[in-house]
Design a protein around this motif. Structure first.
Motif, PDB file in Angstrom:
ATOM      1  N   VAL A  66      46.335  21.689  43.936  1.00 37.45           N
ATOM      2  CA  VAL A  66      47.293  22.741  44.260  1.00 37.45           C
ATOM      3  C   VAL A  66      47.996  23.201  42.995  1.00 37.45           C
ATOM      4  O   VAL A  66      48.414  22.392  42.178  1.00 37.45           O
ATOM      5  N   GLY A  67      48.121  24.519  42.849  1.00 34.36           N
ATOM      6  CA  GLY A  67      48.798  25.070  41.690  1.00 34.36           C
ATOM      7  C   GLY A  67      47.873  25.598  40.626  1.00 34.36           C
ATOM      8  O   GLY A  67      48.308  26.257  39.697  1.00 34.36           O
ATOM      9  N   ARG A  68      46.572  25.364  40.753  1.00 37.79           N
ATOM     10  CA  ARG A  68      45.605  25.807  39.755  1.00 37.79           C
ATOM     11  C   ARG A  68      45.044  27.152  40.169  1.00 37.79           C
ATOM     12  O   ARG A  68      44.387  27.278  41.202  1.00 37.79           O
ATOM     13  N   LEU A  69      45.302  28.194  39.380  1.00 37.16           N
ATOM     14  CA  LEU A  69      44.835  29.540  39.693  1.00 37.16           C
ATOM     15  C   LEU A  69      43.432  29.707  39.129  1.00 37.16           C
ATOM     16  O   LEU A  69      43.239  30.114  37.986  1.00 37.16           O
ATOM     17  N   ASP A  70      42.426  29.379  39.931  1.00 35.40           N
ATOM     18  CA  ASP A  70      41.052  29.523  39.481  1.00 35.40           C
ATOM     19  C   ASP A  70      40.504  30.876  39.924  1.00 35.40           C
ATOM     20  O   ASP A  70      41.183  31.680  40.552  1.00 35.40           O
ATOM     21  N   ALA A  71      39.239  31.138  39.602  1.00 33.11           N
ATOM     22  CA  ALA A  71      38.639  32.439  39.880  1.00 33.11           C
ATOM     23  C   ALA A  71      38.572  32.722  41.372  1.00 33.11           C
ATOM     24  O   ALA A  71      38.793  33.864  41.811  1.00 33.11           O
ATOM     25  N   LEU A  72      38.282  31.692  42.177  1.00 32.00           N
ATOM     26  CA  LEU A  72      38.177  31.886  43.624  1.00 32.00           C
ATOM     27  C   LEU A  72      39.531  32.257  44.223  1.00 32.00           C
ATOM     28  O   LEU A  72      39.629  33.163  45.053  1.00 32.00           O
ATOM     29  N   SER A  73      40.591  31.566  43.794  1.00 32.44           N
ATOM     30  CA  SER A  73      41.933  31.873  44.288  1.00 32.44           C
ATOM     31  C   SER A  73      42.351  33.283  43.878  1.00 32.44           C
ATOM     32  O   SER A  73      42.932  34.039  44.673  1.00 32.44           O
ATOM     33  N   LEU A  74      42.073  33.656  42.626  1.00 35.07           N
ATOM     34  CA  LEU A  74      42.429  34.993  42.141  1.00 35.07           C
ATOM     35  C   LEU A  74      41.685  36.071  42.914  1.00 35.07           C
ATOM     36  O   LEU A  74      42.272  37.102  43.273  1.00 35.07           O
ATOM     37  N   ALA A  75      40.403  35.837  43.195  1.00 31.35           N
ATOM     38  CA  ALA A  75      39.628  36.814  43.963  1.00 31.35           C
ATOM     39  C   ALA A  75      40.216  36.983  45.359  1.00 31.35           C
ATOM     40  O   ALA A  75      40.325  38.109  45.872  1.00 31.35           O
ATOM     41  N   ALA A  76      40.604  35.874  45.982  1.00 34.02           N
ATOM     42  CA  ALA A  76      41.204  35.942  47.318  1.00 34.02           C
ATOM     43  C   ALA A  76      42.505  36.744  47.290  1.00 34.02           C
ATOM     44  O   ALA A  76      42.775  37.554  48.190  1.00 34.02           O
ATOM     45  N   ILE A  77      43.319  36.523  46.259  1.00 30.93           N
ATOM     46  CA  ILE A  77      44.584  37.251  46.131  1.00 30.93           C
ATOM     47  C   ILE A  77      44.331  38.750  45.973  1.00 30.93           C
ATOM     48  O   ILE A  77      44.982  39.584  46.621  1.00 30.93           O
ATOM     49  N   LEU A  78      43.384  39.121  45.131  1.00 30.09           N
ATOM     50  CA  LEU A  78      43.121  40.537  44.868  1.00 30.09           C
ATOM     51  C   LEU A  78      42.569  41.242  46.104  1.00 30.09           C
ATOM     52  O   LEU A  78      42.921  42.398  46.380  1.00 30.09           O
ATOM     53  N   VAL A  79      41.703  40.564  46.873  1.00 28.25           N
ATOM     54  CA  VAL A  79      41.203  41.143  48.124  1.00 28.25           C
ATOM     55  C   VAL A  79      42.373  41.439  49.054  1.00 28.25           C
ATOM     56  O   VAL A  79      42.474  42.519  49.652  1.00 28.25           O
ATOM     57  N   THR A  80      43.283  40.467  49.167  1.00 29.46           N
ATOM     58  CA  THR A  80      44.447  40.653  50.036  1.00 29.46           C
ATOM     59  C   THR A  80      45.308  41.812  49.568  1.00 29.46           C
ATOM     60  O   THR A  80      45.732  42.654  50.376  1.00 29.46           O
ATOM     61  N   ILE A  81      45.591  41.863  48.277  1.00 27.64           N
ATOM     62  CA  ILE A  81      46.483  42.892  47.739  1.00 27.64           C
ATOM     63  C   ILE A  81      45.953  44.289  48.055  1.00 27.64           C
ATOM     64  O   ILE A  81      46.700  45.182  48.474  1.00 27.64           O
ATOM     65  N   VAL A  82      44.657  44.510  47.855  1.00 30.54           N
ATOM     66  CA  VAL A  82      44.081  45.831  48.095  1.00 30.54           C
ATOM     67  C   VAL A  82      44.183  46.202  49.574  1.00 30.54           C
ATOM     68  O   VAL A  82      44.596  47.318  49.928  1.00 30.54           O
ATOM     69  N   PHE A  83      43.826  45.269  50.464  1.00 34.12           N
ATOM     70  CA  PHE A  83      43.879  45.578  51.895  1.00 34.12           C
ATOM     71  C   PHE A  83      45.321  45.754  52.372  1.00 34.12           C
ATOM     72  O   PHE A  83      45.611  46.647  53.181  1.00 34.12           O
ATOM     73  N   TRP A  84      46.234  44.899  51.904  1.00 34.54           N
ATOM     74  CA  TRP A  84      47.625  45.047  52.319  1.00 34.54           C
ATOM     75  C   TRP A  84      48.239  46.335  51.780  1.00 34.54           C
ATOM     76  O   TRP A  84      49.064  46.962  52.439  1.00 34.54           O
ATOM     77  N   ALA A  85      47.835  46.746  50.572  1.00 38.35           N
ATOM     78  CA  ALA A  85      48.332  48.004  50.026  1.00 38.35           C
ATOM     79  C   ALA A  85      47.882  49.180  50.894  1.00 38.35           C
ATOM     80  O   ALA A  85      48.638  50.125  51.137  1.00 38.35           O
ATOM     81  N   SER A  86      46.642  49.110  51.377  1.00 36.80           N
ATOM     82  CA  SER A  86      46.134  50.195  52.213  1.00 36.80           C
ATOM     83  C   SER A  86      46.811  50.229  53.579  1.00 36.80           C
ATOM     84  O   SER A  86      46.809  51.262  54.263  1.00 36.80           O
ATOM     85  N   ALA A  87      47.406  49.104  54.002  1.00 33.68           N
ATOM     86  CA  ALA A  87      48.029  49.039  55.326  1.00 33.68           C
ATOM     87  C   ALA A  87      49.203  49.996  55.453  1.00 33.68           C
ATOM     88  O   ALA A  87      49.460  50.522  56.551  1.00 33.68           O
ATOM     89  N   PHE A  88      49.932  50.250  54.365  1.00 34.79           N
ATOM     90  CA  PHE A  88      51.097  51.140  54.454  1.00 34.79           C
ATOM     91  C   PHE A  88      50.671  52.549  54.865  1.00 34.79           C
ATOM     92  O   PHE A  88      51.305  53.178  55.720  1.00 34.79           O
ATOM     93  N   ALA A  89      49.578  53.042  54.277  1.00 33.28           N
ATOM     94  CA  ALA A  89      49.064  54.360  54.659  1.00 33.28           C
ATOM     95  C   ALA A  89      48.481  54.313  56.066  1.00 33.28           C
ATOM     96  O   ALA A  89      48.641  55.268  56.848  1.00 33.28           O
ATOM     97  N   GLY A  90      47.802  53.219  56.411  1.00 30.22           N
ATOM     98  CA  GLY A  90      47.245  53.086  57.750  1.00 30.22           C
ATOM     99  C   GLY A  90      48.319  53.097  58.820  1.00 30.22           C
ATOM    100  O   GLY A  90      48.133  53.676  59.902  1.00 30.22           O
TER     101      GLY A  90
END
Length: 302
Positions: free
Chosen positions: A12-36
């Motif tokens: 826990v606490g280690r920002l690896d590539a898999l965790s970063l990819a998961a965060i970026l996927v979320t950010i893009v979809f959540w950002a689109s939610a405001f317009a939706g």
């Protein structure tokens, strides 16, 4: 994603590539939610929009839970998940949808971007994290930026009320992020997300009266917008976000939310033709600067 990928992370606490990819996927979809949400509000009331979105999400997750035979948590854990979901799923989305009746999607995202500051404050009080003097300064800067957004339209009381409701939504989701961590230490993050969204949908059933009439009269575009909200920002977004929190932690993960307004403003412009006003943009930049200060220089060195 595989079952193995959603198991509890050993480091826990280690920002690896898999965790970063998961965060970026979320950010893009959540950002689109405001317009939706703004698109959905053209045909649905805030309560019906919230209910419709999470009925779609619950149908998808419920089917998956049956096929994957996801185990039922203990009664005590179910109670804890329900209380958390009442804040981070039910209250957050109802407040956000009501607020966005009078607040443009890009401006709403700028207000929600202050969420990491609330998360940091809650983690300081309840999760044993600490802020130094720069952290507290960043907190004040960020809150000042949000205040500038909220008060930026002078006597426009509808906008101010909506902005305050969205600010309340940011507090609700911060509570959800901080206090779910104790459950994620002993639960598979995928299982937590499934039960959280299902339980968070139950209180939304109070919006059933009149729902059928709005469903029948809504145009196809509104239906598609809400179905998109249910499947992508809700199901996929919460799965990848909870997965990241289980590996990295709430405070570090939510620090990435300051990127969301960039995508949200762009998507709002392309989808709805919205551009935040100058005061909202200035306040948003100030709020984001405060978040950056809290999450880069605001904690004592280990």
């Amino acid at each position: 994603m595989t079952r193995l990928a959603f198991s509890r992370a050993p480091q826990v606490g280690r920002l690896d590539a898999l965790s970063l990819a998961a965060i970026l996927v979320t950010i893009v979809f959540w950002a689109s939610a405001f317009a939706g949400i703004r698109a959905g509000l053209e045909a649905f009331s805030p309560g019906h929009l919230t209910l419709y979105r999470f009925l779609v999400a619950s149908a998808a997750l419920g089917l998956y839970a049956i096929l994957a035979r996801i185990p039922l948590p203990s009664p005590a854990d179910l109670g804890r998940i329900f209380v958390l979901s009442l804040s981070g799923i039910t209250a957050y989305h109802v407040l956000l949808n009501v607020g966005q009746q009078t607040v443009p999607s890009g401006t709403a995202s700028l207000i929600v971007a202050a969420g990491p500051v609330f998360t940091a404050l809650l983690a300081t009080r309840f999760a044993g994290e600490r802020l130094n003097a720069l952290g507290w300064l960043g907190t004040l800067i960020s809150l000042g930026g949000v205040a500038l957004i909220v008060l930026g339209r002078g006597q426009d009381l509808g906008f101010t009320r909506g902005a305050l409701l969205i600010l309340g939504a940011a507090v609700c989701t911060s509570l959800y992020f901080v206090f779910q961590r104790s459950l994620l230490r002993r639960m598979n993050s995928l299982h937590f997300t499934v039960w959280s969204l299902l339980l968070g949908t139950l209180p939304m059933l109070v919006f059933l009266p009149g729902f059928g009439a709005e469903l029948a009269s809504a145009p196809t575009g509104a239906h598609l917008a809400v179905i998109y909200l249910g499947l992508f920002p809700s199901v996929l977004g919460y799965l990848t976000w909870t997965f990241a929190i289980s590996r990295v932690g709430a405070s570090a993960t939510t620090s990435f939310l300051y990127v969301s307004p960039v995508f949200a403003v762009l998507i709002g412009w392309l989808w709805l033709g919205e551009v935040p006003g100058r005061m909202a943009l200035i306040g948003g930049l100030i709020a984001i600067a405060g978040v950056l200060l809290v999450n880069t220089r605001g904690r004592p060195a280990a």
